[in-house]
Design an enzyme around this catalytic site. Structure first.
Site, PDB file in Angstrom:
ATOM      1  CE  LYS A  55      20.701  38.347  52.009  1.00  0.00           C
ATOM      2  NZ  LYS A  55      20.579  39.816  51.991  1.00  0.00           N
ATOM      3  CD  GLN A  99      17.900  42.215  52.164  1.00  0.00           C
ATOM      4  OE1 GLN A  99      18.684  41.456  52.706  1.00  0.00           O
ATOM      5  NE2 GLN A  99      17.804  42.299  50.854  1.00  0.00           N
ATOM      6  CG  ASP A 122      25.579  43.116  52.763  1.00  0.00           C
ATOM      7  OD1 ASP A 122      25.512  42.131  52.001  1.00  0.00           O
ATOM      8  OD2 ASP A 122      24.586  43.677  53.262  1.00  0.00           O
TER       9      ASP A 122
HETATM   10  N1  GUN Z   1      19.349  43.866  48.782  1.00  0.00           N
HETATM   11  C1  GUN Z   1      19.513  43.212  47.612  1.00  0.00           C
HETATM   12  N2  GUN Z   1      20.691  42.547  47.618  1.00  0.00           N
HETATM   13  C2  GUN Z   1      21.276  42.813  48.804  1.00  0.00           C
HETATM   14  C3  GUN Z   1      22.497  42.406  49.411  1.00  0.00           C
HETATM   15  O1  GUN Z   1      23.317  41.682  48.850  1.00  0.00           O
HETATM   16  N3  GUN Z   1      22.727  42.884  50.650  1.00  0.00           N
HETATM   17  C4  GUN Z   1      21.860  43.689  51.295  1.00  0.00           C
HETATM   18  N4  GUN Z   1      22.167  44.118  52.520  1.00  0.00           N
HETATM   19  N5  GUN Z   1      20.709  44.088  50.770  1.00  0.00           N
HETATM   20  C5  GUN Z   1      20.425  43.645  49.539  1.00  0.00           C
END
Ligand code: GUN
Length: 287
Positions: A55, A99, A122
């Site tokens: 990211k 996350q 998100d």
């Molecule tokens: N963990 C696995 N996929 C995601 C996601 O798309 N967003 C977040 N915040 N955590 C994750």
């Protein structure tokens, strides 16, 4: 027939390039600035560390300023909520990403709800979920994975209007919002899940099959309609330690019309849509 492989990585780079142009336009306005994303990681789950690194790199490519907050695994819920409150009030932060998964002492629902809906890039907050369900594109953010899946379907050249779409899985993050997005695209949508009895009979009807069951290689060739667009949301390690998805690529590739690979399909698109949401957040905040 052998399926066309849809290149999610190339499509993600296109989405990031468009985001970069919008980000530069924001920065060159009088009183403007670049979009800012705060990424919060609690603990050291190895998969989460990889996601966060990917990211951060995508932010660099797209001209988004990302700031990482790494907290120890024994962080309390109160401490995390205090950090989110600080980020909610920071005008340089357009988007906040915490996350998941979180350590067990922290309730993820409380954390997601504490994020300002204006910064919920998100798309997990109930305001974002409600905005999606009620067709309010001016409010909230669309969850990144299903939004990326819609772009992959578009890239396959298939218009969902009037087609049968089947979603395997009913999570809040993928299955449920995916069904709504496919409905918005005028598909006839069926959601199947672990308690569905005649699963293969239903999946075989699908012109578009989105596989988000969370079970390695569960979708076999005999569950797929010839020529269907098959999107593989899963990411797992197989018995040899190799990355694989929810789709058994070996048996599905000869049947499907188009197929996303793992890795290089949905994964990079999820990140690209996060960037897209962050730029959208900045555009809203600077409006
Ligand atoms: N963990 C696995 N996929 C995601 C996601 O798309 N967003 C977040 N915040 N955590 C994750």
């Amino acid at each position: 027939m052998t399926a066309r492989i849809i290149d999610g990585k190339a499509l993600a780079r296109e989405v990031e390039a468009q985001a970069r142009a919008r980000s530069e336009a924001l920065a060159s306005r009088p009183g403007g600035r670049r979009p800012g994303l705060a990424v919060v990681l609690v603990g050291e789950d190895p998969a989460s560390c990889v996601y966060v690194k990917n990211k951060t790199r995508a932010c660099e490519r797209a001209g988004v300023i990302s700031t990482e907050y790494r907290l120890p695994a024994d962080t309390t819920e109160k401490e995390l909520l205090e950090l989110i409150e600080k980020l909610n009030n920071d005008p340089a932060v357009d988007g906040i990403l915490v996350q998941l998964p979180l350590p067990k002492q922290i309730n993820p629902d409380a954390v997601i709800l504490s994020i300002s809906p204006e910064k919920d890039v998100d798309g997990f907050h109930m305001l974002s979920a409600g905005a999606l369900l009620t067709g309010r594109r001016d409010r909230g953010y669309r969850p990144c994975t299903p939004a990326g899946v819609m772009k992959l379907i578009e890239a396959s050249g298939v218009n969902p209007e009037g087609l049968e779409a089947v979603v395997i899985g009913r999570s809040n993050i993928v299955g449920k919002p995916q069904a709504v997005m496919l409905l918005d695209a005028h598909a006839t949508v069926t959601v199947v899940h672990s308690r569905t009895t005649n699963l293969a009979d239903i999946t075989r009807r699908a012109d578009i099959l989105v596989c988000a069951a969370g079970r390695p290689k569960m979708v076999k060739g005999d569950m797929v309609k010839p020529g269907a667009v098959v999107i593989d949301v899963g990411i797992h390690r197989d018995e040899n330690g190799k990355l694989c998805g929810d789709v058994d690529q070996a048996s599905v590739e000869p049947v499907a019309g188009a197929l996303t690979p793992v890795p290089g399909g949905v994964g990079p698109m999820t990140i690209a849509m996060l960037i897209d949401n962050t730029v959208l957040a900045a555009e809203r905040h600077l409006a």
